[in-house]
Design a protein around this motif. Structure first.
Motif, PDB file in Angstrom:
ATOM      1  N   ALA A  59       5.469 -19.514 -37.729  1.00 50.06           N
ATOM      2  CA  ALA A  59       4.773 -19.256 -38.763  1.00 50.06           C
ATOM      3  C   ALA A  59       3.250 -19.121 -38.517  1.00 50.06           C
ATOM      4  O   ALA A  59       2.743 -18.378 -39.073  1.00 50.06           O
ATOM      5  CB  ALA A  59       4.924 -20.262 -39.873  1.00 50.06           C
ATOM      6  N   VAL A  62       2.600 -15.684 -37.300  1.00 51.74           N
ATOM      7  CA  VAL A  62       2.544 -14.602 -38.275  1.00 51.74           C
ATOM      8  C   VAL A  62       1.447 -14.835 -39.240  1.00 51.74           C
ATOM      9  O   VAL A  62       0.678 -13.559 -39.511  1.00 51.74           O
ATOM     10  CB  VAL A  62       3.884 -14.763 -39.046  1.00 51.74           C
ATOM     11  CG1 VAL A  62       3.910 -13.826 -40.585  1.00 51.74           C
ATOM     12  CG2 VAL A  62       5.172 -14.489 -38.481  1.00 51.74           C
ATOM     13  N   ARG A  63       1.139 -15.951 -39.449  1.00 57.79           N
ATOM     14  CA  ARG A  63      -0.249 -16.108 -40.486  1.00 57.79           C
ATOM     15  C   ARG A  63      -1.475 -15.685 -40.076  1.00 57.79           C
ATOM     16  O   ARG A  63      -2.312 -14.860 -40.249  1.00 57.79           O
ATOM     17  CB  ARG A  63      -0.184 -17.567 -40.831  1.00 57.79           C
ATOM     18  CG  ARG A  63      -1.221 -17.888 -41.969  1.00 57.79           C
ATOM     19  CD  ARG A  63      -0.937 -19.389 -42.292  1.00 57.79           C
ATOM     20  NE  ARG A  63      -1.225 -20.386 -41.033  1.00 57.79           N
ATOM     21  CZ  ARG A  63      -0.277 -21.119 -40.413  1.00 57.79           C
ATOM     22  NH1 ARG A  63       0.672 -20.969 -41.083  1.00 57.79           N
ATOM     23  NH2 ARG A  63      -0.499 -21.810 -39.577  1.00 57.79           N
ATOM     24  N   GLU A  64      -1.665 -16.342 -38.353  1.00 57.03           N
ATOM     25  CA  GLU A  64      -3.035 -16.028 -37.879  1.00 57.03           C
ATOM     26  C   GLU A  64      -3.037 -14.763 -37.296  1.00 57.03           C
ATOM     27  O   GLU A  64      -4.423 -14.328 -37.030  1.00 57.03           O
ATOM     28  CB  GLU A  64      -3.319 -17.064 -36.805  1.00 57.03           C
ATOM     29  CG  GLU A  64      -3.345 -18.473 -37.478  1.00 57.03           C
ATOM     30  CD  GLU A  64      -4.368 -18.780 -38.683  1.00 57.03           C
ATOM     31  OE1 GLU A  64      -5.426 -18.135 -38.657  1.00 57.03           O
ATOM     32  OE2 GLU A  64      -3.952 -19.638 -39.690  1.00 57.03           O
ATOM     33  N   GLY A  67      -0.719 -10.842 -39.333  1.00 53.65           N
ATOM     34  CA  GLY A  67      -1.323 -10.175 -40.502  1.00 53.65           C
ATOM     35  C   GLY A  67      -0.086 -10.338 -41.693  1.00 53.65           C
ATOM     36  O   GLY A  67       0.050  -9.459 -42.611  1.00 53.65           O
ATOM     37  N   GLY A  68       0.819 -11.669 -41.576  1.00 51.05           N
ATOM     38  CA  GLY A  68       1.957 -11.675 -42.432  1.00 51.05           C
ATOM     39  C   GLY A  68       3.144 -10.945 -41.947  1.00 51.05           C
ATOM     40  O   GLY A  68       4.292 -11.224 -42.697  1.00 51.05           O
ATOM     41  N   ARG A  69       3.119 -10.144 -41.024  1.00 50.40           N
ATOM     42  CA  ARG A  69       4.385  -9.186 -40.686  1.00 50.40           C
ATOM     43  C   ARG A  69       4.938 -10.042 -39.474  1.00 50.40           C
ATOM     44  O   ARG A  69       4.390 -10.403 -38.331  1.00 50.40           O
ATOM     45  CB  ARG A  69       3.943  -7.751 -40.026  1.00 50.40           C
ATOM     46  CG  ARG A  69       3.339  -7.232 -41.298  1.00 50.40           C
ATOM     47  CD  ARG A  69       2.843  -5.572 -40.986  1.00 50.40           C
ATOM     48  NE  ARG A  69       2.050  -5.691 -39.621  1.00 50.40           N
ATOM     49  CZ  ARG A  69       0.962  -5.937 -39.528  1.00 50.40           C
ATOM     50  NH1 ARG A  69      -0.191  -6.134 -40.757  1.00 50.40           N
ATOM     51  NH2 ARG A  69      -0.177  -5.779 -38.552  1.00 50.40           N
ATOM     52  N   THR A  70       6.335  -9.995 -39.446  1.00 54.41           N
ATOM     53  CA  THR A  70       7.241 -10.772 -38.538  1.00 54.41           C
ATOM     54  C   THR A  70       7.348  -9.743 -37.428  1.00 54.41           C
ATOM     55  O   THR A  70       7.969 -10.342 -36.649  1.00 54.41           O
ATOM     56  CB  THR A  70       8.456 -11.519 -39.215  1.00 54.41           C
ATOM     57  OG1 THR A  70       9.171 -10.253 -39.863  1.00 54.41           O
ATOM     58  CG2 THR A  70       8.052 -12.608 -40.173  1.00 54.41           C
TER      59      THR A  70
END
Length: 190
Positions: A59, A62-64, A67-70
């Motif tokens: 998580a 993805v967050r850091e 850019g929110g993309r998995t």
């Protein structure tokens, strides 16, 4: 409680450092709790760790960094295959024989996860289906890393034009995680 091998966590941390440098690694680790930071500072590849530590690490990636993309997890899975299949688990590879390699999916699963099981069924000359059952914990990023790992592993076996699609996923409400696998041909070493 589902656990994963330290080699999985170590590969993720190495992938971060290789792609985003020490600064990226510190950014991800700094976003985690003190307990997770401690657990991830010194990883033993053969030790079992709680799956949740890996889930929180995913998580944070993805967050850091993502850019929110998995999608970054397919790349991470491929990097893990390169690292582990070049050294620790190189005997799993079967050059020129993708079905033989995929037939080892149950054994390979046991090296990385403590609960659950994985099967493989050949569905054609250049296709098959791999299914994960009864894993106590699961996540969409972990499934993406499985896809990246197996794509790269099949390429290392000589398979060309590898495509893997997860058509059922427990993290998305499915009963199992099922991967449809296809390739266009096999290059044999010569």
């Amino acid at each position: 409680m589902q656990q994963i091998k330290g080699s999985v966590l170590k590969t993720r941390l190495g992938f971060i450092e290789q792609n985003w440098g020490r600064e990226g690694l510190e950014k991800v680790l700094g976003s985690l709790s003190k307990e997770d930071q401690e657990a991830l500072r010194v990883i033993l590849t053969v030790k079992w760790y709680p799956f949740e530590v890996g889930e929180r690490l995913d998580a944070a990636i993805v967050r850091e960094l993502g850019g929110g993309r998995t999608e970054v997890f397919e790349r991470l899975g491929a990097a893990s295959a390169d690292a582990n299949l070049a050294t620790l688990h190189k005997n799993f590879l079967t050059p020129g024989k993708p079905h033989v390699f995929l037939g080892k999916a149950p054994l390979i699963y046991g090296f990385y996860y403590e609960t659950g099981r994985r099967t493989y069924e050949k569905t054609g000359d250049q296709s098959g289906v791999m299914t994960t059952y009864e894993a106590e914990t699961f996540s969409a990023p972990d499934c993406l890393s499985v896809i990246g790992w197996y794509k790269r592993a099949l390429e290392l076996c000589g398979a060309q034009g590898v495509a893997i699609h997860e058509d059922e996923c427990r993290a998305k409400g499915g009963a199992v995680c099922r991967y449809q696998i296809r390739w266009n041909g096999v290059q044999t070493a010569g």
